[in-house]
Design an enzyme around this catalytic site. Structure first.
Site, PDB file in Angstrom:
ATOM      1  N   MET A 194     -50.102  21.118  -9.047  1.00 60.17           N
ATOM      2  CA  MET A 194     -50.784  20.482  -7.927  1.00 60.17           C
ATOM      3  C   MET A 194     -51.899  19.560  -8.416  1.00 60.17           C
ATOM      4  O   MET A 194     -52.099  18.464  -7.880  1.00 60.17           O
ATOM      5  CB  MET A 194     -51.348  21.536  -6.971  1.00 60.17           C
ATOM      6  CG  MET A 194     -51.843  20.962  -5.657  1.00 60.17           C
ATOM      7  SD  MET A 194     -52.445  22.210  -4.481  1.00 60.17           S
ATOM      8  CE  MET A 194     -50.897  22.946  -3.961  1.00 60.17           C
ATOM      9  N   GLY A 195     -52.612  19.997  -9.463  1.00 60.92           N
ATOM     10  CA  GLY A 195     -53.655  19.151 -10.030  1.00 60.92           C
ATOM     11  C   GLY A 195     -53.085  17.892 -10.643  1.00 60.92           C
ATOM     12  O   GLY A 195     -53.592  16.783 -10.409  1.00 60.92           O
TER      13      GLY A 195
ATOM     14  N   TRP B 111     -50.283  16.516  -9.898  1.00 68.05           N
ATOM     15  CA  TRP B 111     -49.746  15.674  -8.828  1.00 68.05           C
ATOM     16  C   TRP B 111     -50.835  14.771  -8.239  1.00 68.05           C
ATOM     17  O   TRP B 111     -50.582  13.599  -7.931  1.00 68.05           O
ATOM     18  CB  TRP B 111     -49.146  16.552  -7.724  1.00 68.05           C
ATOM     19  CG  TRP B 111     -48.817  15.776  -6.480  1.00 68.05           C
ATOM     20  CD1 TRP B 111     -47.865  14.816  -6.338  1.00 68.05           C
ATOM     21  CD2 TRP B 111     -49.488  15.857  -5.211  1.00 68.05           C
ATOM     22  NE1 TRP B 111     -47.876  14.305  -5.057  1.00 68.05           N
ATOM     23  CE2 TRP B 111     -48.864  14.920  -4.352  1.00 68.05           C
ATOM     24  CE3 TRP B 111     -50.535  16.640  -4.727  1.00 68.05           C
ATOM     25  CZ2 TRP B 111     -49.257  14.753  -3.031  1.00 68.05           C
ATOM     26  CZ3 TRP B 111     -50.927  16.472  -3.409  1.00 68.05           C
ATOM     27  CH2 TRP B 111     -50.301  15.540  -2.582  1.00 68.05           C
ATOM     28  N   HIS B 112     -52.048  15.275  -8.124  1.00 69.45           N
ATOM     29  CA  HIS B 112     -53.133  14.443  -7.598  1.00 69.45           C
ATOM     30  C   HIS B 112     -53.502  13.329  -8.574  1.00 69.45           C
ATOM     31  O   HIS B 112     -53.946  12.256  -8.162  1.00 69.45           O
ATOM     32  CB  HIS B 112     -54.369  15.303  -7.305  1.00 69.45           C
ATOM     33  CG  HIS B 112     -54.290  16.050  -6.016  1.00 69.45           C
ATOM     34  ND1 HIS B 112     -54.016  17.392  -5.943  1.00 69.45           N
ATOM     35  CD2 HIS B 112     -54.439  15.630  -4.726  1.00 69.45           C
ATOM     36  CE1 HIS B 112     -54.014  17.767  -4.672  1.00 69.45           C
ATOM     37  NE2 HIS B 112     -54.256  16.723  -3.915  1.00 69.45           N
ATOM     38  N   GLY B 113     -53.353  13.566  -9.865  1.00 72.41           N
ATOM     39  CA  GLY B 113     -53.676  12.546 -10.866  1.00 72.41           C
ATOM     40  C   GLY B 113     -53.743  13.147 -12.252  1.00 72.41           C
ATOM     41  O   GLY B 113     -53.798  14.373 -12.417  1.00 72.41           O
TER      42      GLY B 113
END
Length: 406
Positions: A333-334, A336-338
């Site tokens: 998830m981290g 995926w954000h950048g």
């Protein structure tokens, strides 16, 4: 030039209301004009990617064509009894489905200052939709591939840019039926309520926290970064709370618009936020914050990884396996954000707090007679969770990166 990005200004809403009137009249009298829904979806997608964003529009067309081939081919393979059920082909379908998103996400990491030409607004959420479909086709939950329904689901314009992330079977169930007149009147009431609440959240509270207050608090924090630690602490604390409020009201406002418009179209798109700042722990928070995304990651990554790991007996301890699942889930998830360090730290921070939360809940259950539980302990739990979440949003904001490395 007028900005016609989703839910950004009065012009967008004016065009949207005019476009929805014929559809709403049809639904009120028991008819769903599916051809008209497709037409207005294409219209608003065109408005999003018109003019200087035409390249994104081309990338979207390429994406849709590729995803249609991937999902359609995998569905044909899974439903045709002549073929054996091979896990490798399932993995290949997933890899191909996420390939464009992976390229878009990692291009800036390898080519500094350049975004991938394959990117477009909403690519993540559309990818999540198709990956979810592939997994449900493998499970047998989706029995057949229908091209027109797939395209309508994928290109449903109220949620195309930032969600909420709907599930194919739930969406098609609404799409194939027409609500009764009484139910549709209720949906109109809920839809208008969400839209007006969205205006309050995004254009009043979001503006107040994000445009009026946040720049001043950021300037104060940057001014104090090399001088007074006490001054930095207070300004950074103010920035942390203000940014957290802005993040919630801006995103929740957008989600309310998407859900409200969906209700007017007779589609009960799932809500994205449910009073997240009254959560009693971080697990409760992720059941309330960006719910469609957190549930997507839970169902399609966390649960499947844990099930696979337990089936193959990677570890004997279920607790250890669940903890590894948390680390994997929030690391993804981290990323995926950048690809920057603070997004990754944000994800790992949530994973570690969730691991600690599970340990505390097990301890609390075992010693429930010795540990007090009343109104005040509930308030304390909400207070601690709120501040933990706000601190994680401070990491997420990248402000610490600016203070430490500028």
């Amino acid at each position: 030039m007028i900005n016609l990005q989703p839910y950004q200004n009065p012009q967008y809403f004016a065009i949207l209301v005019i476009a929805l009137v014929p559809l709403m009249i049809g639904l009120y009298y028991g008819k769903r004009f599916r051809w008209y829904e497709s037409l207005i979806s294409l219209l608003f997608i065109f408005l999003i990617f018109d003019a200087d964003k035409w390249q994104q529009g081309v990338s979207l067309l390429g994406f849709v064509a590729c995803q249609t081939l991937i999902v359609g081919a995998y569905s044909y393979y899974r439903t045709n009894k002549r073929f054996k059920n091979r896990f490798s082909l399932f993995v290949l379908a997933i890899v191909l489905a996420i390939a464009q998103l992976v390229i878009v996400k990692f291009t800036p990491l390898f080519i500094a200052g350049h975004d991938s030409i394959l990117g477009f607004l909403g690519i993540s959420y559309l990818t999540f939709k198709t990956v979810g479909m592939i997994m449900e086709i493998r499970d047998g939950a989706i029995k057949e591939f229908n091209l027109s329904k797939f395209l309508h689901f994928l290109l449903y314009f109220p949620t195309i840019s930032s969600g909420p992330i709907d599930r194919y079977r739930r969406f098609i169930k609404d799409y194939e039926r027409v609500p009764s007149q009484d139910k549709y009147v209720t949906l109109i009431g809920k839809g208008l309520h969400n839209i007006f609440l969205g205006f309050l959240y995004k254009f009043i509270f979001g503006y107040l926290f994000g445009t009026v207050m946040l720049p001043q608090l950021q300037q104060a924090a940057m001014a104090n970064r090399h001088t007074a630690w006490l001054g930095l602490s207070f300004s950074l604390l103010g920035y942390m709370y203000c940014y957290s409020m802005y993040l919630f009201f801006d995103f929740a406002g957008y989600s309310l618009f998407a859900v409200g418009i969906s209700y007017l179209m007779g589609i009960e798109t799932p809500v994205n936020f449910n009073k997240p700042f009254i959560s009693h722990n971080l697990k409760d928070f992720w059941n309330r914050w960006h719910m469609t995304l957190s549930f997507w990651f839970r169902d399609y990554i966390y649960m499947r990884f844990v099930f696979w790991a337990m089936k193959h007996k990677i570890l004997k301890s279920r607790i250890a396996m669940a903890n590894i699942g948390y680390l994997l889930l929030f690391l993804l998830m981290g990323v995926w954000h950048g690809e920057t360090w603070y997004y990754i730290v944000y994800g790992l921070f949530h994973a570690l707090v969730l691991i600690s939360t599970d340990a505390w809940l097990r301890f609390k259950k075992k010693h429930r007679q010795q540990i007090p539980s009343n109104r005040w302990t509930n308030y304390f739990a909400i207070f601690m969770t709120f501040n933990t979440v706000c601190f994680s949003f401070l990491i997420f904001s990248g402000m610490l990166d600016k203070i430490w490395f500028s």
